[in-house]
Design an enzyme around this catalytic site. Structure first.
Site, mmCIF file in Angstrom:
data_model
loop_
_atom_site.group_PDB
_atom_site.id
_atom_site.type_symbol
_atom_site.label_atom_id
_atom_site.label_comp_id
_atom_site.label_asym_id
_atom_site.label_seq_id
_atom_site.Cartn_x
_atom_site.Cartn_y
_atom_site.Cartn_z
ATOM 1 N N SER A 220 0.702 -1.226 -0.031
ATOM 2 C CA SER A 220 0.081 0.077 0.061
ATOM 3 C C SER A 220 0.832 1.350 -0.028
ATOM 4 O O SER A 220 1.655 1.381 1.030
ATOM 5 C CB SER A 220 -1.005 -0.033 1.271
ATOM 6 N N GLU A 224 -0.688 7.193 -3.644
ATOM 7 C CA GLU A 224 0.154 6.676 -4.773
ATOM 8 C C GLU A 224 -0.596 5.345 -5.152
ATOM 9 O O GLU A 224 0.006 4.890 -6.243
ATOM 10 C CB GLU A 224 1.526 6.517 -4.613
ATOM 11 N N ASP A 255 -7.420 -2.901 4.506
ATOM 12 C CA ASP A 255 -8.209 -4.161 4.735
ATOM 13 C C ASP A 255 -9.193 -4.602 3.452
ATOM 14 O O ASP A 255 -9.333 -5.602 3.172
ATOM 15 C CB ASP A 255 -9.153 -3.968 6.148
#
Length: 343
Positions: A220, A224, A255
């Site tokens: 993650s 971006e 999640d």
């Protein structure tokens, strides 16, 4: 069946305020209490999207009673391991004017050795025994005192040995061992990846996890988007991003990305295959994970997707294109892979 394991659940308490000013008193509407923790958020998203999922976690004390009651009301299939310590609470203050959230996470009460062992044993039993065996298991979230990284790696090792594709989305010293001991996929954010590997470049960090044994790493990257790295296509990273910034409650965004991974991994195709047929699935997964993650930012509560996640998927930019669609070198020009490394 997809199994989610949440060693450190939380009773999520969420309030919305039109303009949060530190040091001042605010009048707000009634807050919302919801069973949370990363793995429970993953299970909620999967259940809402029609996937066969079972959520395993612990519950203790008054907060644990509230968590259990909310799970029962939610309809998400679940199994609870009773513990003596009180389930922790997580407080989210969502500023609707600034479209951002401030989060306060309690650490979580320690688990006794027998409680930690019960959680591991229950996970193995649910995943490997009976008629509804798990094809994918996601181990998500922080670890409470008493549930060590060694227990995570044992769980990963035994699940993988039983043919389960394991996704690990935790942080701490067990991260590298989880990659070594059979985790199929890892989902760190940029900061967690640096902390685990000591490498500042997320591409280098992701490749370090692959070198240890992971087959797929999804990182993650906040606004971006995300990056997917496997051994396919010489380890060239696949980047996916929404070309606009969404603001809201980002607590469940990661999640939602794990839920997309779990929904994709039951496919028998190996994500690190070097065959031409294997070039599309990583890009499809990157697109889906980015769309679900972005949609979760717009949802009022963690563990939910906005109604627009299909429309967002059409906006996601994925690069580089599959190998068959990359421009061929001009005649008499030596064939080189000049694909720009996005990192």
């Amino acid at each position: 069946m997809i199994l989610t394991v949440t060693p450190n659940p939380a009773l999520d308490l969420t309030w919305q305020v039109a303009g949060l000013h530190p040091g001042e008193t605010h009048r707000v509407g009634a807050g919302v209490a919801r069973a949370g923790g990363k793995g429970l958020n993953v299970a909620r998203v999967l259940h809402a999207q029609g996937h066969d999922v079972l959520a395993l976690t612990t519950a203790g004390g008054t907060a644990g009673d509230e968590l259990a009651a909310d799970l029962a009301e939610s309809g998400v299939p679940h199994r609870l391991v009773p513990v003596a310590g009180s389930t922790r609470r997580s407080i989210a203050i969502v500023d609707t004017e600034a479209a951002e959230a401030s989060i306060l996470n309690e650490h979580g009460a320690p688990l006794g050795a027998d409680e930690a062992e019960s959680l591991v044993a229950e996970a193995l039993s649910l995943a490997l025994d009976g008629s509804s065996k798990a094809r994918v298991a996601a181990i998500s979230g922080s670890l409470p005192p008493g549930f060590t990284g060694e227990r995570v790696t044992r769980l990963v090792r035994e699940l993988a040995a039983g043919g389960v594709r394991v996704i690990v989305d935790t942080s701490g010293p067990g991260t590298l061992d989880a990659a070594r001991d059979g985790a199929y996929a890892m989902k760190p954010n940029r900061e967690e990846l640096v902390a685990a590997t000591g490498l500042a470049d997320p591409v280098d960090g992701a490749r370090a996890l692959l070198d240890l044994g992971a087959r797929l790493v999804v990182v993650s990257l906040g606004t971006e988007g995300l990056m997917l790295v496997s051994r396919a296509e010489d380890g060239i990273p696949v980047r996916a991003r929404l070309p606009r910034v969404l603001r809201g409650n980002a607590t469940g965004a990661g999640d939602a990305a794990v839920a997309a991974m779990a929904a994709s991994l039951p496919d028998p195709l190996e994500f690190d295959s070097v065959t031409a047929e294997a070039s599309a699935p990583p890009r499809d997964l990157a697109r889906l994970a980015t769309a679900w993650s972005a949609s979760a930012v717009l949802a009022p509560l963690a563990g939910s997707l906005g109604a627009n996640h299909r429309e967002l998927a059409a906006e996601i930019e994925v690069a580089p294109p599959p190998p068959a669609h990359r421009a061929a070198p001009a005649d008499d020009t030596p064939a080189t892979d000049d694909t720009e490394d996005p990192a």
